[in-house]
Design an enzyme around this catalytic site. Structure first.
Site, PDB file in Angstrom:
ATOM      1  N   PRO A  13       0.788  -1.231   0.000  1.00 11.14           N
ATOM      2  CA  PRO A  13       0.000   0.000   0.000  1.00 11.14           C
ATOM      3  C   PRO A  13       0.819   1.280   0.000  1.00 11.14           C
ATOM      4  O   PRO A  13       1.853   1.365   0.659  1.00 11.14           O
ATOM      5  CB  PRO A  13      -0.820  -0.103   1.300  1.00 11.14           C
ATOM      6  CG  PRO A  13      -0.103  -1.097   2.135  1.00 11.14           C
ATOM      7  CD  PRO A  13       0.541  -2.052   1.181  1.00 11.14           C
ATOM      8  N   ASN A  14       0.324   2.222  -0.744  1.00 11.82           N
ATOM      9  CA  ASN A  14       0.858   3.594  -0.857  1.00 11.82           C
ATOM     10  C   ASN A  14       2.139   3.705  -1.674  1.00 11.82           C
ATOM     11  O   ASN A  14       2.592   4.814  -1.961  1.00 11.82           O
ATOM     12  CB  ASN A  14       1.064   4.231   0.529  1.00 11.82           C
ATOM     13  CG  ASN A  14      -0.242   4.403   1.267  1.00 11.82           C
ATOM     14  OD1 ASN A  14      -1.196   4.896   0.685  1.00 11.82           O
ATOM     15  ND2 ASN A  14      -0.305   3.971   2.511  1.00 11.82           N
ATOM     16  N   ARG A  21       5.165  12.484  -2.728  1.00 15.54           N
ATOM     17  CA  ARG A  21       5.270  13.089  -1.400  1.00 15.54           C
ATOM     18  C   ARG A  21       6.310  12.328  -0.586  1.00 15.54           C
ATOM     19  O   ARG A  21       6.743  11.241  -0.969  1.00 15.54           O
ATOM     20  CB  ARG A  21       3.913  13.024  -0.683  1.00 15.54           C
ATOM     21  CG  ARG A  21       2.826  13.682  -1.501  1.00 15.54           C
ATOM     22  CD  ARG A  21       1.559  13.739  -0.737  1.00 15.54           C
ATOM     23  NE  ARG A  21       1.733  14.605   0.446  1.00 15.54           N
ATOM     24  CZ  ARG A  21       0.721  15.113   1.108  1.00 15.54           C
ATOM     25  NH1 ARG A  21      -0.498  14.880   0.744  1.00 15.54           N
ATOM     26  NH2 ARG A  21       0.927  15.869   2.155  1.00 15.54           N
ATOM     27  N   TYR A  26      11.554   8.607   1.126  1.00 15.56           N
ATOM     28  CA  TYR A  26      11.483   7.520   0.152  1.00 15.56           C
ATOM     29  C   TYR A  26      12.186   7.810  -1.174  1.00 15.56           C
ATOM     30  O   TYR A  26      12.234   6.952  -2.050  1.00 15.56           O
ATOM     31  CB  TYR A  26      10.010   7.149  -0.112  1.00 15.56           C
ATOM     32  CG  TYR A  26       9.289   6.695   1.133  1.00 15.56           C
ATOM     33  CD1 TYR A  26       9.734   5.583   1.834  1.00 15.56           C
ATOM     34  CD2 TYR A  26       8.190   7.386   1.625  1.00 15.56           C
ATOM     35  CE1 TYR A  26       9.089   5.164   2.996  1.00 15.56           C
ATOM     36  CE2 TYR A  26       7.527   6.965   2.776  1.00 15.56           C
ATOM     37  CZ  TYR A  26       7.990   5.864   3.462  1.00 15.56           C
ATOM     38  OH  TYR A  26       7.349   5.449   4.597  1.00 15.56           O
ATOM     39  N   ASN A  77       8.129  -5.582  -1.225  1.00 14.87           N
ATOM     40  CA  ASN A  77       8.093  -4.447  -0.309  1.00 14.87           C
ATOM     41  C   ASN A  77       6.651  -4.409   0.188  1.00 14.87           C
ATOM     42  O   ASN A  77       5.764  -3.903  -0.504  1.00 14.87           O
ATOM     43  CB  ASN A  77       8.460  -3.136  -0.994  1.00 14.87           C
ATOM     44  CG  ASN A  77       8.459  -1.986   0.016  1.00 14.87           C
ATOM     45  OD1 ASN A  77       7.934  -2.119   1.125  1.00 14.87           O
ATOM     46  ND2 ASN A  77       9.032  -0.858  -0.373  1.00 14.87           N
ATOM     47  N   ALA A  80       3.336  -0.908   4.715  1.00 12.66           N
ATOM     48  CA  ALA A  80       2.893  -0.991   6.111  1.00 12.66           C
ATOM     49  C   ALA A  80       2.327  -2.368   6.465  1.00 12.66           C
ATOM     50  O   ALA A  80       2.307  -2.746   7.642  1.00 12.66           O
ATOM     51  CB  ALA A  80       1.856   0.088   6.390  1.00 12.66           C
ATOM     52  N   HIS A  83       4.226  -4.656   8.761  1.00 13.32           N
ATOM     53  CA  HIS A  83       4.151  -4.485  10.214  1.00 13.32           C
ATOM     54  C   HIS A  83       2.876  -5.059  10.824  1.00 13.32           C
ATOM     55  O   HIS A  83       2.754  -5.137  12.036  1.00 13.32           O
ATOM     56  CB  HIS A  83       4.208  -2.986  10.567  1.00 13.32           C
ATOM     57  CG  HIS A  83       5.309  -2.241   9.876  1.00 13.32           C
ATOM     58  ND1 HIS A  83       6.628  -2.577  10.010  1.00 13.32           N
ATOM     59  CD2 HIS A  83       5.289  -1.177   9.031  1.00 13.32           C
ATOM     60  CE1 HIS A  83       7.366  -1.747   9.288  1.00 13.32           C
ATOM     61  NE2 HIS A  83       6.581  -0.899   8.664  1.00 13.32           N
ATOM     62  N   GLU A 101      12.557  -9.669   1.374  1.00 10.30           N
ATOM     63  CA  GLU A 101      11.752  -8.520   1.814  1.00 10.30           C
ATOM     64  C   GLU A 101      12.607  -7.263   1.680  1.00 10.30           C
ATOM     65  O   GLU A 101      13.814  -7.297   1.965  1.00 10.30           O
ATOM     66  CB  GLU A 101      11.323  -8.694   3.274  1.00 10.30           C
ATOM     67  CG  GLU A 101      10.605  -7.468   3.803  1.00 10.30           C
ATOM     68  CD  GLU A 101       9.987  -7.680   5.176  1.00 10.30           C
ATOM     69  OE1 GLU A 101       9.604  -8.809   5.506  1.00 10.30           O
ATOM     70  OE2 GLU A 101       9.899  -6.690   5.911  1.00 10.30           O
ATOM     71  N   HIS A 103      12.674  -2.818   2.034  1.00 10.43           N
ATOM     72  CA  HIS A 103      12.096  -1.511   2.388  1.00 10.43           C
ATOM     73  C   HIS A 103      13.028  -0.429   1.876  1.00 10.43           C
ATOM     74  O   HIS A 103      14.255  -0.546   2.013  1.00 10.43           O
ATOM     75  CB  HIS A 103      11.923  -1.379   3.904  1.00 10.43           C
ATOM     76  CG  HIS A 103      10.970  -2.389   4.466  1.00 10.43           C
ATOM     77  ND1 HIS A 103       9.611  -2.194   4.448  1.00 10.43           N
ATOM     78  CD2 HIS A 103      11.184  -3.611   4.994  1.00 10.43           C
ATOM     79  CE1 HIS A 103       9.019  -3.258   4.966  1.00 10.43           C
ATOM     80  NE2 HIS A 103       9.953  -4.133   5.308  1.00 10.43           N
ATOM     81  N   SER A 105      13.245   2.645   3.038  1.00 11.57           N
ATOM     82  CA  SER A 105      13.819   3.356   4.185  1.00 11.57           C
ATOM     83  C   SER A 105      14.401   2.351   5.176  1.00 11.57           C
ATOM     84  O   SER A 105      14.057   1.166   5.142  1.00 11.57           O
ATOM     85  CB  SER A 105      12.719   4.184   4.873  1.00 11.57           C
ATOM     86  OG  SER A 105      11.691   3.338   5.358  1.00 11.57           O
ATOM     87  N   ARG A 110      13.543   4.425  12.255  1.00 12.92           N
ATOM     88  CA  ARG A 110      12.301   5.203  12.239  1.00 12.92           C
ATOM     89  C   ARG A 110      11.470   4.899  13.492  1.00 12.92           C
ATOM     90  O   ARG A 110      11.986   4.409  14.479  1.00 12.92           O
ATOM     91  CB  ARG A 110      11.550   4.902  10.934  1.00 12.92           C
ATOM     92  CG  ARG A 110      12.389   5.275   9.696  1.00 12.92           C
ATOM     93  CD  ARG A 110      11.627   5.100   8.424  1.00 12.92           C
ATOM     94  NE  ARG A 110      10.467   5.986   8.369  1.00 12.92           N
ATOM     95  CZ  ARG A 110       9.460   5.840   7.504  1.00 12.92           C
ATOM     96  NH1 ARG A 110       9.506   4.851   6.619  1.00 12.92           N
ATOM     97  NH2 ARG A 110       8.444   6.666   7.502  1.00 12.92           N
ATOM     98  N   ARG A 114       7.634   0.630  13.371  1.00 13.70           N
ATOM     99  CA  ARG A 114       8.135   0.106  12.082  1.00 13.70           C
ATOM    100  C   ARG A 114       9.276  -0.899  12.274  1.00 13.70           C
ATOM    101  O   ARG A 114       9.761  -1.483  11.308  1.00 13.70           O
ATOM    102  CB  ARG A 114       8.637   1.252  11.194  1.00 13.70           C
ATOM    103  CG  ARG A 114       7.550   2.203  10.764  1.00 13.70           C
ATOM    104  CD  ARG A 114       8.069   3.201   9.741  1.00 13.70           C
ATOM    105  NE  ARG A 114       7.235   4.376   9.717  1.00 13.70           N
ATOM    106  CZ  ARG A 114       6.128   4.509   8.975  1.00 13.70           C
ATOM    107  NH1 ARG A 114       5.750   3.553   8.169  1.00 13.70           N
ATOM    108  NH2 ARG A 114       5.414   5.616   9.029  1.00 13.70           N
TER     109      ARG A 114
HETATM  110  O1  CA2 Z   1      10.528   1.981   3.552  1.00 16.63           O
HETATM  111  C1  CA2 Z   1       9.666   1.323   2.957  1.00 16.63           C
HETATM  112  O2  CA2 Z   1       9.816   0.881   1.822  1.00 16.63           O
HETATM  113  C2  CA2 Z   1       8.301   1.073   3.635  1.00 16.63           C
HETATM  114  O3  CA2 Z   1       7.897  -0.248   3.316  1.00 16.63           O
HETATM  115  C3  CA2 Z   1       7.351   2.101   3.044  1.00 16.63           C
HETATM  116  C4  CA2 Z   1       5.963   2.098   3.684  1.00 16.63           C
HETATM  117  C5  CA2 Z   1       6.075   2.188   5.210  1.00 16.63           C
HETATM  118  O4  CA2 Z   1       4.803   2.069   5.805  1.00 16.63           O
HETATM  119  C6  CA2 Z   1       7.010   1.108   5.775  1.00 16.63           C
HETATM  120  O5  CA2 Z   1       7.116   1.284   7.166  1.00 16.63           O
HETATM  121  C7  CA2 Z   1       8.386   1.210   5.155  1.00 16.63           C
HETATM  122  C8  CA2 Z   1       5.166   3.305   3.152  1.00 16.63           C
HETATM  123  C9  CA2 Z   1       4.880   3.211   1.666  1.00 16.63           C
HETATM  124  C10 CA2 Z   1       5.068   4.492   0.934  1.00 16.63           C
HETATM  125  O6  CA2 Z   1       4.285   5.524   1.460  1.00 16.63           O
HETATM  126  C11 CA2 Z   1       4.308   6.761   0.887  1.00 16.63           C
HETATM  127  C12 CA2 Z   1       3.618   7.735   1.567  1.00 16.63           C
HETATM  128  C13 CA2 Z   1       3.586   9.025   1.059  1.00 16.63           C
HETATM  129  C14 CA2 Z   1       4.238   9.319  -0.124  1.00 16.63           C
HETATM  130  C15 CA2 Z   1       4.926   8.344  -0.817  1.00 16.63           C
HETATM  131  C16 CA2 Z   1       4.952   7.061  -0.304  1.00 16.63           C
END
Ligand code: CA2
Length: 152
Positions: A13-14, A21, A26, A77, A80, A83, A101, A103, A105, A110, A114
């Site tokens: 997701p996301n 953003r 990221y 990847n 979230a 977690h 797996e 990530h 970041s 963090r 996470r």
């Molecule tokens: O660091 C990573 O790749 C994560 O998997 C990214 C997830 C985060 O919840 C994990 O803890 C670490 C978030 C996905 C990307 O979210 C965005 C939010 C706003 C703008 C761009 C991407």
């Protein structure tokens, strides 16, 4: 000519919002940029890559299940869901395939929530904190894992 082994590259997701953003965390590359990097590296190392993203946990679970038959390894990847998702952990465990797996970041630098990922319990290896380059490294490592298995 023999068919190239297949790697499924999943994004949770996301991750479709990358480059739009939170670029300080990221990076500036979009998911399409990352897909291009992965496909290029996969070709270099003799893998066929199937690159996908979903915001839905169930859809990711279904794709992981399908990989039992259709793929030779999975790079994920989980975003979230890493977690939170025992369902994704169970599906990954069922595949019997190498799992990396990843990530973007460094999740350990963090927020504390996470630091733990369920999915890492099913992972052969984990990469985090290297940004988009982590995907390239994961494809390279996956080729070695698949080749090692084939010659075992
Ligand atoms: O660091 C990573 O790749 C994560 O998997 C990214 C997830 C985060 O919840 C994990 O803890 C670490 C978030 C996905 C990307 O979210 C965005 C939010 C706003 C703008 C761009 C991407």
């Amino acid at each position: 000519m023999a068919k190239s082994p297949k790697v499924l590259i999943l994004n949770g997701p996301n991750l479709n919002m990358l480059g739009v953003r939170e670029t300080a965390i990221y990076g500036t590359q979009t998911l399409t940029d990352i897909e291009r990097l992965c496909l290029r590296k996969a070709k270099d190392v003799g893998l066929a890559a199937d690159f996908r993203q979903s915001n839905m946990e169930g859809e990711l679970v279904t794709w992981v299940q399908e990989a039992r038959i259709k793929s030779d390894g999975i790079i994920i990847n989980p975003g979230a869901y890493g977690h939170t998702s025992i369902a994704l952990l169970d599906a990954l465990r069922m595949t019997g395939k190498p799992v990396i797996e990843l990530h973007l970041s460094n999740i350990h630098r963090r927020e504390e929530f996470r630091h733990h990922t369920y999915t890492s319990q099913a992972a052969t290896g984990i990469i985090c904190g290297l940004g988009a380059h982590g995907y390239v490294l994961a494809v390279e490592a996956m080729a070695e894992l698949i080749n090692k298995k084939d010659s075992a």
